[in-house]
Design a protein around this motif. Structure first.
Motif, mmCIF file in Angstrom:
data_model
loop_
_atom_site.group_PDB
_atom_site.id
_atom_site.type_symbol
_atom_site.label_atom_id
_atom_site.label_comp_id
_atom_site.label_asym_id
_atom_site.label_seq_id
_atom_site.Cartn_x
_atom_site.Cartn_y
_atom_site.Cartn_z
ATOM 1 N N GLU A 163 0.823 -1.213 0.000
ATOM 2 C CA GLU A 163 0.000 0.000 0.000
ATOM 3 C C GLU A 163 0.862 1.271 0.000
ATOM 4 O O GLU A 163 0.384 2.343 -0.375
ATOM 5 N N LEU A 164 2.136 1.150 0.370
ATOM 6 C CA LEU A 164 3.011 2.330 0.377
ATOM 7 C C LEU A 164 3.589 2.603 -1.015
ATOM 8 O O LEU A 164 4.168 3.649 -1.257
ATOM 9 N N ARG A 165 3.468 1.664 -1.899
ATOM 10 C CA ARG A 165 3.948 1.781 -3.282
ATOM 11 C C ARG A 165 5.407 2.268 -3.341
ATOM 12 O O ARG A 165 5.766 3.095 -4.155
ATOM 13 N N GLY A 166 6.250 1.711 -2.439
ATOM 14 C CA GLY A 166 7.684 1.942 -2.550
ATOM 15 C C GLY A 166 8.222 3.184 -1.875
ATOM 16 O O GLY A 166 9.417 3.439 -1.938
ATOM 17 N N VAL A 167 7.380 3.953 -1.221
ATOM 18 C CA VAL A 167 7.863 5.194 -0.604
ATOM 19 C C VAL A 167 7.284 5.358 0.797
ATOM 20 O O VAL A 167 6.074 5.228 0.995
ATOM 21 N N LEU A 168 8.179 5.614 1.765
ATOM 22 C CA LEU A 168 7.694 5.941 3.118
ATOM 23 C C LEU A 168 8.530 7.084 3.689
ATOM 24 O O LEU A 168 9.753 7.023 3.705
ATOM 25 N N SER A 169 7.818 8.109 4.154
ATOM 26 C CA SER A 169 8.486 9.209 4.845
ATOM 27 C C SER A 169 8.168 9.133 6.324
ATOM 28 O O SER A 169 7.010 9.001 6.715
ATOM 29 N N LEU A 170 9.224 9.222 7.142
ATOM 30 C CA LEU A 170 9.019 9.263 8.602
ATOM 31 C C LEU A 170 9.302 10.665 9.132
ATOM 32 O O LEU A 170 9.585 10.849 10.306
ATOM 33 N N MET A 171 9.199 11.667 8.254
ATOM 34 C CA MET A 171 9.466 13.034 8.688
ATOM 35 C C MET A 171 8.379 13.536 9.620
ATOM 36 O O MET A 171 8.622 14.340 10.512
ATOM 37 N N ASP A 172 7.172 13.050 9.403
ATOM 38 C CA ASP A 172 6.081 13.352 10.328
ATOM 39 C C ASP A 172 6.104 12.247 11.386
ATOM 40 O O ASP A 172 5.808 11.095 11.091
ATOM 41 N N SER A 173 6.502 12.591 12.590
ATOM 42 C CA SER A 173 6.843 11.541 13.548
ATOM 43 C C SER A 173 5.626 10.887 14.214
ATOM 44 O O SER A 173 5.777 10.006 15.034
ATOM 45 N N ARG A 174 4.418 11.320 13.817
ATOM 46 C CA ARG A 174 3.245 10.788 14.527
ATOM 47 C C ARG A 174 3.139 9.263 14.493
ATOM 48 O O ARG A 174 2.845 8.638 15.494
ATOM 49 N N ASP A 175 3.411 8.694 13.307
ATOM 50 C CA ASP A 175 3.237 7.242 13.247
ATOM 51 C C ASP A 175 4.565 6.472 13.229
ATOM 52 O O ASP A 175 4.618 5.323 12.861
ATOM 53 N N LYS A 176 5.629 7.152 13.654
ATOM 54 C CA LYS A 176 6.946 6.504 13.647
ATOM 55 C C LYS A 176 6.960 5.231 14.515
ATOM 56 O O LYS A 176 7.440 4.179 14.075
ATOM 57 N N ASP A 177 6.408 5.335 15.731
ATOM 58 C CA ASP A 177 6.444 4.178 16.639
ATOM 59 C C ASP A 177 5.722 2.968 16.060
ATOM 60 O O ASP A 177 6.149 1.837 16.248
#
Length: 433
Positions: A163-177
Motif C-alpha cells: 500500500e506504500l507503493r515503494g515510498v515511506l516518509s518518517l518526517m512526520d513523527s506521529r506514526d513513527k512508533d
DNA sequence: TCTGGGGTCCTAGGACCC
DNA sequence: TCTGGGGTCCTAGGACCC
C-alpha cells in the motif's frame, strides 16, 4: 526553504541484480529469477517470486537444484559489468537532484534533502521513483527520515508494504512508533547475527524496544556504535552523509577457483592477476601500499580446512604491478605444498600513503631514478588499457588462459557496455494494412 | 561434483615504557 | 630483582555492512 534539521533519503533498488536482468528480458517479469555468485555457487539476488518459493539469500545452488527445476527458476551468473553500468545510470540521475549524495553501495544511495525546497516528502519520493523507473527500468524503494538508520528502515518498509507503493516518509513523527514496532530486531541496520540474540535475551525484540533503551545500557550491550544507533532510531542523526570521494583503506582481490588445484603455476597466475587488478585500483585511488599479502584456502566445506596467510612490507611504498606480482609470487613459494588441494586464493594490499607524498627510502633504494621510471611505465600501461580495453597490456605472469577462473555458465550479455552484445530489436511486419 | 566477494570500524589485550 | 599502577601504541579478531 531551509529545514530545521537533517533530512535523509535512502534510494534502494529492489532485488537489484535480478531487476537489471529483467530490464533486458521483460519476459521474465512475474517469474522466479535468481542471480548466482561467482562460480555459480549460491543465490545472491532473488526476485520476489523466488523469495516466495523459500529460496534464502546465499542458498547453495546445488542444494536447491531440484527446487529450481521443479519451479522453473531462471538462473543467471552474476554479470557485474552490467550491474555496475546500471548502477551508474541511477547515480547520475540522482546527482541531478542534489550534489549531496552518498553512494553507499552498488544498489543504494543516501541523499541529503535538508537544503531542498520540498514540502511533501512522500510526493517527492513518488516522483523520483517514477523518474528512475522511466529512465532506467529499475524499481526502487525510497525512505525519508531525519536519520540514516530511520531512512533505511523506512525504505525497507516501503518495499514490503504494497500500500506504500515503494515510498515511506518518517518526517512526520506521529506514526513513527507504529512502524518501529513491526521491525524485528535482526532487521535493524547495524544489528547482526551476534547482537540480535543477545538483545532478544534482554527482552528487546523489535526496533521500538531498541529505541527505548537508555544510552548507558545501549553502550554496555553494543558499544559506541550501538549507542549511536539508538540515538538515530529516536530521530537524532549521528551518522553524517559521507559524500565526496573516500579513498579505500585496503584493497582485496580474491576468487574461488573454477576447480580445486594442486598446481603451483595455476595458483601463481591467479595471484598475479589479483595483484595486477589490486595495483590498478591502488593507482586509480592515487595511493601507494606499504604492505601486501596473500592467502590460500583449501575448501572450507571439506574436513581438514586450512588457510595460509603471508605478508610482506615494502621499504618504499608501491603501486607498481611488477613489484606486487613478484612480491606475492615469492610469498606463495614460501607456502606452497604440492600435496594440498587449493580452492581459493586472494591478494590484499593495505597501509596506504598518498602517491603525492612518497618518500623514497634512501637506504633501501640504490637507483633513485627507478621509482620515476616505474611510475611512468605504469601510467603508460593504464592509458593503453583505458583506450583499448581492459588487459590489452598485461604482465606475462597473469596468463589469461585462466585455468583458475571461476565458472560462469549462464551469464547474460553485457547489454550496455559491449557493442556486439547489444539487445536486438525484431521488426514485425503486419500483413494486413 | 557443486556453498561469493569486498569492505569498514571498534575493542580487547599484549608489548612496552615510565 | 621485585612490586605496582598508569599510560600509549599496535594488532588480531570480532562484528557489521552490501
Amino acid at each position: 526553504m531551509r529545514k530545521s534539521g537533517p533530512v535523509f533519503a535512502l534510494v534502494d533498488c529492489n532485488n537489484f541484480f535480478v531487476s537489471c536482468e529483467r530490464v533486458f528480458r521483460p519476459d521474465l517479469e512475474g517469474r522466479p529469477v535468481v542471480v548466482l555468485s561467482s562460480n555459480d555457487g549460491c543465490a545472491v539476488s532473488r526476485s520476489n517470486e523466488a523469495k516466495a518459493l523459500g529460496i534464502p539469500m546465499g542458498a547453495p545452488a546445488f542444494k536447491y537444484r531440484e527446487l529450481f527445476e521443479r519451479h522453473q527458476v531462471i538462473r543467471f551468473s552474476a554479470n557485474f559489468e552490467l550491474y555496475g553500468n546500471m548502477s551508474r545510470r541511477i547515480t547520475e540521475l540522482l546527482a541531478t537532484v542534489t550534489p549531496r549524495i552518498e553512494v553507499y553501495s552498488v544498489d543504494e544511495s543516501f541523499l541529503d534533502l535538508s537544503e531542498l525546497p520540498i514540502t511533501d516528502y512522500t510526493a517527492w519520493g513518488h516522483a523520483i521513483r517514477k523518474a528512475i523507473l522511466t529512465w532506467t527500468g529499475l524499481p526502487v524503494s525510497i525512505g525519508i527520515a531525519p536519520s540514516k538508520t530511520l531512512a533505511k528502515l523506512a525504505s525497507d518498509r516501503g518495499k514490503k508494504s504494497p500500500e506504500l507503493r515503494g515510498v515511506l516518509s518518517l518526517m512526520d513523527s506521529r506514526d513513527k512508533d507504529k512502524y518501529l514496532e513491526i521491525v524485528p530486531i535482526q532487521d535493524v541496520w547495524g544489528i547482526g547475527w551476534r547482537l540480535a540474540p543477545k538483545l532478544r535475551a534482554e527482552g528487546i525484540g523489535n526496533a521500538l524496544q531498541l529505541s527505548q533503551l537508555s544510552p548507558r545500557k545501549a553502550g554496555q550491550l553494543m558499544g559506541v556504535r550501538g549507542r549511536q544507533l539508538v540515538t538515530e532510531l529516536n530521530g537524532v542523526s549521528c551518522f553524517p552523509l559521507e559524500s565526496g570521494h573516500q579513498k579505500p583503506k585496503s584493497i582485496l582481490r580474491s576468487r574461488t577457483f573454477g576447480e580445486d588445484t594442486h598446481d603451483s603455476s595455476v595458483v601463481e597466475t591467479a595471484l598475479a592477476s589479483f595483484a595486477a587488478t589490486a595495483a590498478f585500483r591502488l593507482r586509480r585511488s592515487g595511493q601507494l601500499a606499504k604492505q601486501a599479502g596473500i592467502f590460500i584456502d583449501t575448501n572450507k566445506h571439506k574436513p581438514g580446512f586450512r588457510r595460509w596467510t603471508k605478508e610482506t612490507a615494502y621499504r618504499t611504498p608501491t603501486a607498481d604491478t611488477g613489484q606486487l606480482i613478484s612480491g606475492v609470487i615469492s610469498l606463495f613459494s614460501e607456502i606452497y605444498n604440492p600435496d594440498m588441494s587449493y580452492h581459493r586464493a586472494g591478494v590484499w594490499v593495505h597501509d596506504f600513503v598518498p602517491a603525492s607524498q612518497l618518500q623514497i627510502d634512501l637506504f633501501g633504494e640504490t637507483d633513485p631514478g627507478k621509482h620515476d621510471r616505474d611510475q611512468s611505465r605504469m601510467r603508460a600501461v593504464d592509458s593503453l588499457n583505458e583506450r583499448f580495453g581492459k588487459r590489452t597490456v598485461r604482465y606475462a605472469a597473469e596468463d589469461l588462459a585462466g585455468q583458475w577462473q571461476p565458472r560462469r555458465r549462464i551469464c547474460s550479455p553485457r547489454y550496455t557496455t559491449h557493442l556486439e552484445e547489444l539487445p536486438r530489436a525484431k521488426i514485425i511486419h503486419t500483413v494486413n494494412e
